[in-house]
Scaffold this motif. Structure first.
Motif, PDB file in Angstrom:
ATOM      1  N   GLU A  57       0.825  -1.208   0.000  1.00  0.00           N
ATOM      2  CA  GLU A  57       0.000   0.000   0.000  1.00  0.00           C
ATOM      3  C   GLU A  57       0.860   1.258   0.000  1.00  0.00           C
TER       4      GLU A  57
ATOM      5  N   VAL B 208       4.201   1.684  -0.681  1.00  0.00           N
ATOM      6  CA  VAL B 208       5.258   1.854  -1.684  1.00  0.00           C
ATOM      7  C   VAL B 208       4.734   1.696  -3.105  1.00  0.00           C
ATOM      8  N   TRP B 209       3.814   0.772  -3.310  1.00  0.00           N
ATOM      9  CA  TRP B 209       3.441   0.396  -4.673  1.00  0.00           C
ATOM     10  C   TRP B 209       2.070   0.918  -5.098  1.00  0.00           C
ATOM     11  N   LEU B 210       1.062   0.734  -4.246  1.00  0.00           N
ATOM     12  CA  LEU B 210      -0.307   1.033  -4.672  1.00  0.00           C
ATOM     13  C   LEU B 210      -0.681   2.501  -4.477  1.00  0.00           C
ATOM     14  N   TYR B 211      -0.342   3.050  -3.324  1.00  0.00           N
ATOM     15  CA  TYR B 211      -0.717   4.439  -3.027  1.00  0.00           C
ATOM     16  C   TYR B 211       0.506   5.197  -2.490  1.00  0.00           C
ATOM     17  N   PRO B 212       1.574   5.300  -3.271  1.00  0.00           N
ATOM     18  CA  PRO B 212       2.811   5.937  -2.780  1.00  0.00           C
ATOM     19  C   PRO B 212       2.647   7.454  -2.659  1.00  0.00           C
TER      20      PRO B 212
ATOM     21  N   SER C 174       5.058   5.116  -7.976  1.00  0.00           N
ATOM     22  CA  SER C 174       5.497   3.818  -7.467  1.00  0.00           C
ATOM     23  C   SER C 174       6.851   3.494  -8.086  1.00  0.00           C
TER      24      SER C 174
ATOM     25  N   SER D  59       6.568   3.175 -11.801  1.00  0.00           N
ATOM     26  CA  SER D  59       5.916   4.217 -12.600  1.00  0.00           C
ATOM     27  C   SER D  59       6.780   4.587 -13.785  1.00  0.00           C
TER      28      SER D  59
ATOM     29  N   PRO E 126       1.841  -2.807 -10.057  1.00  0.00           N
ATOM     30  CA  PRO E 126       1.575  -2.832  -8.613  1.00  0.00           C
ATOM     31  C   PRO E 126       0.367  -3.687  -8.256  1.00  0.00           C
TER      32      PRO E 126
ATOM     33  N   GLU F  67      13.427   0.487  -8.104  1.00  0.00           N
ATOM     34  CA  GLU F  67      12.468  -0.626  -8.141  1.00  0.00           C
ATOM     35  C   GLU F  67      13.099  -1.887  -7.577  1.00  0.00           C
TER      36      GLU F  67
END
Length: 997
Positions: free
Chosen positions: A391, A393-397, A402, A405, A413, A449
């Motif tokens: 959540e 780091v990847w989905l809602y950074p 992310s 990106s 993600p 990444e």
């Protein structure tokens, strides 16, 4: 069963002429006298042999089994009768070989000296069995006599496929999951075989259901198919030279679409014609230009009958669906791509579990699904850490960027999130695969990444070493269900990712205290034979498998309901189509226990992840609503593609779209338009009333049952029926147990080699053939096979269905009882010497359009040049009218039978014009249908004249042109009248001269 004159008369249809018209319109000619000596009869200068005739080719006698039009004459399919060619099958061309036909007018008469005139009865019965049912006869003859309880809605599908208005059987079976499309396919194929339209059949299926389809067609309908899976193809390559066409070697083949679409087989397929082609799961062939579509288009042009089957037959795009319709009937799609909806309605049939005609029929044979059981599972501490990492780091950074990106796959993600919700093993494999992909690149973005992936990998490895809350809940649910090594209860566990499947299998063996054989794993990476073995084993009561852990390879076409009614979604597909397909494996016709769908819902403490789980939970609920109201959940999202649905749900989870905008309500779908609305209308089409589907004719039969015919035939045509092979045949009919056993002779063993190889191997059929002689015993044998300690799903005793190869074998033996140009003479109770004749009207394709039965009676006061011809509704009626009944006793062979030959020629001459009258209605109706078909293709040509000649349009025009050429071959072309029996009154002596009669 009632009787007329001592012969079986199952239904009122026996009193009506078998033709292409419904019984109410059948023509019954009045008796009339004809003076043959003063009547000019036009003799048709064409090839007149028909199935059942005997011809001479290359100085050998052959029995005709089929005739079809060739560009330069006729192809004549035969089976050898002479000693040198006995039981050899061949095809001759009248353009290349001198095929000497029998002139029915010159048929010689021989006396029947057998007890009760058994030889005559067997010969006529065999002739009737070899005579194809008219192609446009709407009545069923064998479809409902297989080892299945034909439900009214299934019979309606068969009727629609054989609708005389269509002239050629082409249909899309689009019934929802679980309604028994395989049974419908078997019923249609059985009828096609009986109509002389199923000599060569190709069945194309996904590879994991090859054996399932093969077994259903054999055990229920006695239709043997050679299975060309990887082992089967290897076997045939050992038999054939490399340049031989493998599809010409076997008449009936079942093969996977994955095998057949290969370029190596296209050249062979282009040279091969089929009477019927079945393409199962046909939604996989709609994308124009890909390998599957290329294969399906080719096959659709190389066959007369075409059966497509799919519970999800369209992807919502009009063009893709139109491509499917073009395969059935090219002119049903106008040049501009729009559909001729009235014609489409004749080509497609669609029902679902809760359609009124289905719901009122299935009853206890399809238990109603229980409400879905959604089981929330609080995440374990490490699982919570993974959720938080994903959540944050990847989905809602923060800042919306992310680690992935800027790369082409911005949904990656959510690929990680999906893998996490499957299992730690799936997450670890996804991370490792991603790192392998970016390893070749360099730069700050890649390093960022890689660092983020490194943290996820460490967390995933920790999760594998620690407890998993969802896995623990799975074990708890399995124990709650009653799954254990010492218990019979079973469960199917679905998960999307192969690493998850393997992880579950390894852990369940230990934690449930089971052996490795008790937990089976099935996925697309296994070879086709292994996949089939696992599926077939799971169906048997004696199977050691208690938990089948499977991926979505088992979500299409596989029947898993025989021993199981518990299904567990270990993870949730982000696709309604997948959810529906999975659930349909145990929720289908034949399920006696209420199916229970369990879904494990991992719930991390993160509020955002909880919201995501609520979205996925709603998907499960939406599928259940659509199941009850529409029978089709795909129309809720309108994507009709698993990947597209997954992407749409990912967008919802990412907050880019609202769930209500992506997934419609059931009521909105029903009120919409487009393809989904069309299918809604098709679902609401009226079907054939149940009263009409059960009153079917069994056809002409001189024997009350198939067993009675087989028993008499074996005792008559074989010299020593009680002695063992090779000189005789060991035959025992255990009537009390409704089972019979037969030790086959060499010629029968040769025919049995085409039976399914697993059946031959498991039951040693060529050494002893066991037959179940009624449906109840046949079903018992089938049930026993699923609980047999031998772990073979093939029954020991095969059901003696009307099309069983052993019946075909004895029919040929019975026909061979008479030589070429011969007919039997018997004594009868009538006052006049009477010749019973059969007349057939065939089209240019060699198919029977109409059949009639006639008698030519010679009054005592007249001579052989004058007779009274009369038409009858059936052969049995004609025989009874002539004084030949089942009670006839042979007190001695008719003396001087050869002198009766002069009556045969006169009878044929007198009956020929009457046969033309009898078949005029059938001929006219067929010609009208052909003209209507041709007019439709001409309208298509006119409509396409102003359109740009694009490549696809030219391809479509070629298909319409081929359709037109086929339509012309459906026109009636020739009539054949031939004698079946000469019935002599008891007071008449053939040695008398004319004038003394």
């Amino acid at each position: 069963m009632g009787h007329v004159g001592g012969y079986p008369c199952p239904e009122r249809h026996r009193a009506e002429l078998r033709s292409s018209e419904p019984p109410s319109r059948a023509f019954k000619a009045e008796p009339r006298s004809i003076d043959v000596s003063s009547t000019a009869l036009a003799t048709e200068k064409t090839f007149t042999a028909a199935p059942g005739s005997v011809v001479v080719v290359r100085d050998q006698e052959w029995l005709v089994t089929g005739v079809e039009r060739a560009p330069d004459g006729w192809f004549v399919h035969v089976q050898g009768l002479s000693e040198l060619v006995r039981d050899t099958e061949a095809t001759f061309s009248t353009a290349l070989d001198n095929v000497v036909e029998s002139d029915p007018r010159k048929t010689n008469v021989v006396a029947d000296d057998s007890p009760g005139y058994r030889k005559s009865r067997l010969w006529i019965e065999a002739m009737l069995r070899k005579t194809a049912v008219p192609v446009t006869d709407p009545r069923l003859t064998v479809a409902h006599r297989g080892l299945a309880d034909p439900l009214p809605y299934q019979v309606a599908a068969v009727r629609q496929a054989l609708d005389p208005e269509n002239l050629r059987p082409r249909i899309l079976l689009a019934d929802a999951v679980g309604l028994g499309k395989t049974i419908e396919i078997g019923m249609i194929l059985a009828e096609l075989v009986r109509r002389g339209r199923g000599e060569r059949i190709l069945v194309v299926t996904p590879r994991h259901v090859l054996e399932q389809m093969q077994r259903e067609l054999w055990t229920r309908f006695a239709l043997p198919f050679v299975r060309l899976d990887s082992v089967g193809i290897q076997r045939i390559r050992q038999k054939l030279p490399a340049n031989r066409n493998p599809f010409a070697f076997y008449k009936r083949v079942i093969v996977s679409i994955d095998t057949l679409k290969s370029d190596r087989y296209l050249a062979h397929l282009e040279k091969q014609r089929w009477d019927a082609v079945v393409i199962d799961e046909s939604h996989n062939v709609t994308n124009y230009g890909n390998q599957n579509n290329r294969l399906a288009r080719l096959l659709s042009t190389r066959t007369d009958a075409l059966i497509l089957a799919s519970a999800t037959p369209h992807n919502g795009r009009a063009e893709s669906f139109a491509e499917l319709v073009r395969m059935l009937e090219p002119s049903a799609v106008r040049p501009d791509g729009s559909l001729d909806e009235e014609l489409v309605k004749r080509l497609i049939i669609r029902r679902h579990r809760h359609s009124p005609d289905v719901a009122s029929t299935v009853g206890a044979d399809w238990a109603e699904r229980l409400p879905p059981r959604n089981i929330p599972v609080a995440a374990a501490p490490t699982e919570d850490e993974i959720a938080e990492e994903l959540e944050r780091v990847w989905l809602y950074p923060e800042g919306g960027l992310s680690p992935a990106s800027g790369r082409s796959n911005r949904l990656f993600p959510w690929t990680l999130a999906k893998a996490f919700l499957s299992s730690p093993a799936a997450l670890l494999e996804t991370v490792k695969e991603r790192r392998r992909r970016i390893a070749a690149n360099a730069g700050a973005d890649q390093r960022r990444e890689d660092e983020a992936l490194d943290r996820l990998e460490q967390l995933a490895r920790r999760a594998l070493d620690e407890r998993s809350a969802k896995y623990d809940k799975l074990v708890e649910v399995l124990r709650e269900i009653g799954v254990g090594a010492r218990f019979a209860e079973r469960a199917v566990v679905f998960a999307e990712r192969v690493p998850t499947l393997r992880w579950l299998q390894q852990r369940l063996v230990t934690d449930l205290g089971m052996e490795a054989e008790n937990i089976a794993v099935l996925h697309g990476g296994l070879d086709d034979v292994t996949q089939q073995d696992i599926v077939e084993s799971f169906k048997q009561a004696s199977s050691p498998i208690r938990v089948l852990v499977t991926g979505d390879v088992a979500s299409e076409g596989v029947n898993l309901h025989t021993q199981c009614h518990q299904l567990i979604h270990f993870d949730i597909p982000w696709s309604l189509i997948r959810i529906e397909q999975r659930n349909g494996r145990i929720d289908r016709y034949g399920q006696r226990h209420r199916p229970q769908i369990n879904t494990l819902l991992l719930q991390p403490s993160s509020e955002r992840f909880k919201g995501d789980i609520r979205v996925l939970t709603r998907l499960i609920e939406k599928e259940h609503e659509a199941h009850k109201a529409l029978g089709d959940s795909a129309s809720l999202m309108g994507e009709y593609d698993v990947k597209a649905e997954e992407d749409a749900i990912a967008a919802v989870l990412a907050g880019q779209r609202e769930l209500d905008d992506v997934v419609k309500d059931v009521d909105d779908v029903a009120a919409g338009d487009g393809i989904a609305a069309l299918f809604a209308r098709l679902t609401q089409q009226p079907t054939v009333p149940a009263a009409e589907t059960t009153a079917e004719t069994l056809g002409d039969a001189l024997f009350e049952t198939d067993l009675a015919f087989l028993d008499d035939a074996l005792n008559e045509v074989l010299e020593t029926p009680a002695s063992p092979p090779p000189n005789g045949v060991s035959w025992r009919n255990h009537a009390h147990h409704h089972v019979a056993e037969l030790v086959p002779q060499a010629d029968l063993r040769q025919r049995l080699e085409i039976l399914p190889q697993p059946y031959l191997a498991a039951r040693h059929v060529t050494q002893k053939l066991m037959l179940a002689t009624n449906r109840q015993r046949g079903q018992q044998e089938l049930d026993r096979a699923l609980s047999d300690e031998t772990q073979s799903a093939w029954p020991e005793a095969s059901f003696l269905a009307p099309l069983h190869p052993v019946l075909d074998w004895v029919s040929d033996r019975a026909l061979a009882n008479l030589g070429r140009d011969q007919v039997f003479a018997v004594r009868g109770d009538g006052e006049d010497l009477t010749v019973v004749l059969q007349g057939t009207l065939t089209n240019q394709h060699g198919q029977v359009v109409a059949t009639g039965y006639l008698t030519a009676a010679f009054p005592n006061a007249d001579n052989s040049r004058f007779c009274l011809p009369e038409a009858h509704a059936s052969a049995t009626e004609a025989l009874v009218a002539a004084g030949f009944t089942a009670q006839a006793v042979n007190t001695g062979a008719v003396p001087g039978a050869a002198a009766l030959q002069r009556y045969v020629g006169a009878a044929v001459d007198s009956a020929t014009p009457l046969m033309a009258d009898v078949t005029v209605a059938a001929s006219t109706a067929t010609e009208e249908r052909v003209r209507s078909w041709l007019n439709r293709t001409e309208r298509w040509d006119a409509d396409s004249a102003d359109l740009v000649r694009r490549t696809q349009l030219l391809d479509r025009k070629a298909r319409v042109d081929a359709e037109r050429a086929l339509a012309e071959t459906m026109l009636p072309s020739r009539t054949l009248v031939r004698p079946l029996l000469v019935i002599v009154p008891k007071k008449f002596e053939p040695s008398m001269t004319e004038g003394q009669i």
